[in-house]
Design a protein around this motif. Structure first.
Motif, PDB file in Angstrom:
ATOM      1  N   ARG A   1      -4.062 -19.435  30.975  1.00 22.72           N
ATOM      2  CA  ARG A   1      -3.388 -18.267  31.527  1.00 22.72           C
ATOM      3  C   ARG A   1      -2.055 -18.684  32.118  1.00 22.72           C
ATOM      4  NH1 ARG A   1      -5.511 -16.941  37.498  1.00 22.72           N
ATOM      5  NH2 ARG A   1      -5.808 -19.085  38.139  1.00 22.72           N
ATOM      6  N   ASP A   2      -1.164 -17.727  32.145  1.00 23.81           N
ATOM      7  CA  ASP A   2       0.146 -17.905  32.742  1.00 23.81           C
ATOM      8  C   ASP A   2       0.586 -16.534  33.242  1.00 23.81           C
ATOM      9  OD1 ASP A   2       1.126 -16.485  30.507  1.00 23.81           O
ATOM     10  OD2 ASP A   2       1.684 -18.298  29.446  1.00 23.81           O
TER      11      ASP A   2
ATOM     12  N   LYS B   1     -16.349 -17.776  29.097  1.00 23.17           N
ATOM     13  CA  LYS B   1     -16.876 -16.795  30.044  1.00 23.17           C
ATOM     14  C   LYS B   1     -16.666 -17.231  31.491  1.00 23.17           C
ATOM     15  CE  LYS B   1     -20.949 -14.106  31.171  1.00 23.17           C
ATOM     16  NZ  LYS B   1     -22.343 -13.804  30.857  1.00 23.17           N
ATOM     17  N   ASN B   2     -17.002 -18.452  31.827  1.00 25.29           N
ATOM     18  CA  ASN B   2     -16.847 -18.949  33.187  1.00 25.29           C
ATOM     19  C   ASN B   2     -15.377 -18.980  33.595  1.00 25.29           C
ATOM     20  OD1 ASN B   2     -17.877 -20.058  35.650  1.00 25.29           O
ATOM     21  ND2 ASN B   2     -17.102 -22.051  34.970  1.00 25.29           N
TER      22      ASN B   2
ATOM     23  N   PRO C   1      -3.329 -26.629  34.732  1.00 23.08           N
ATOM     24  CA  PRO C   1      -4.461 -27.385  35.292  1.00 23.08           C
ATOM     25  C   PRO C   1      -5.824 -26.739  35.048  1.00 23.08           C
ATOM     26  CG  PRO C   1      -2.669 -27.282  36.868  1.00 23.08           C
ATOM     27  CD  PRO C   1      -2.279 -26.389  35.717  1.00 23.08           C
ATOM     28  N   ASP C   2      -5.890 -25.420  35.000  1.00 20.15           N
ATOM     29  CA  ASP C   2      -7.192 -24.776  34.785  1.00 20.15           C
ATOM     30  C   ASP C   2      -7.382 -24.318  33.340  1.00 20.15           C
ATOM     31  OD1 ASP C   2      -5.328 -22.742  34.941  1.00 20.15           O
ATOM     32  OD2 ASP C   2      -6.510 -21.477  36.275  1.00 20.15           O
TER      33      ASP C   2
ATOM     34  N   TRP D   1     -10.961 -16.551  36.869  1.00 19.75           N
ATOM     35  CA  TRP D   1      -9.609 -15.979  36.905  1.00 19.75           C
ATOM     36  C   TRP D   1      -9.606 -14.497  37.288  1.00 19.75           C
ATOM     37  CZ3 TRP D   1      -8.140 -18.103  31.421  1.00 19.75           C
ATOM     38  CH2 TRP D   1      -7.914 -19.479  31.498  1.00 19.75           C
ATOM     39  N   GLY D   2     -10.769 -13.899  37.439  1.00 19.55           N
ATOM     40  CA  GLY D   2     -10.842 -12.472  37.734  1.00 19.55           C
ATOM     41  C   GLY D   2     -10.450 -11.612  36.537  1.00 19.55           C
TER      42      GLY D   2
END
Length: 141
Positions: A68-69, A27-28, A5-6, A33-34
């Motif tokens: 990411r995962d 970048k955002n 989703p992201d 996501w830290g």
């Protein structure tokens, strides 16, 4: 490529502006996501993979994905060329062999894929069933 989703998944024109656009949009996402501590590596990998896609299919559509995962951050680039990526032999550059002409500015060295391999936890390429290929690299956060 799998999406979440992201996930950032965008089509773009294979042009000299594409790597900068991808870095700006990524970048955002990394901030949310830290994962800003790996941003320099992510930006460099994205730039290298997109630059190769631009060279393979200039002026055509390419696709950029940053997701990411649990295994990490995935950077992937699709282009319509079926030709797999090829690592060029590294050439020792000297002041005498360096070509700084405008048309050869980015053609001095062929270090892109070795840089990606050095920075990524894993990387590779996958043919797309619809045509073309995905070149990808994963980084652990």
């Amino acid at each position: 490529m799998l999406t979440t989703p992201d996930c950032l998944l965008i089509p773009m024109l294979a042009s000299k502006a594409a790597p900068g656009l991808a870095r700006t949009l990524t970048k955002n996402r990394l901030h949310n996501w830290g994962c800003m501590h790996i941003s320099d590596d992510v930006f460099l990998i994205a730039s290298e993979l997109i630059t190769n896609a631009v060279a393979a299919t200039p002026g055509k559509e390419i696709r950029y994905q940053c997701s990411r995962d649990p295994a990490g951050v995935l950077i992937a680039v699709w282009d319509a060329s079926p030709t797999p990526p090829r690592v060029h032999p590294l050439i020792e550059l000297t002041l005498e062999t360096l070509d700084v002409s405008e048309e050869s500015w980015d053609d001095n060295g062929g270090r892109g894929l070795p840089i990606v391999t050095a920075l990524a936890t894993e990387c590779g390429h996958t043919p797309d069933p619809s045509g073309g290929k995905w070149i990808w690299a994963r980084l652990k956060p």
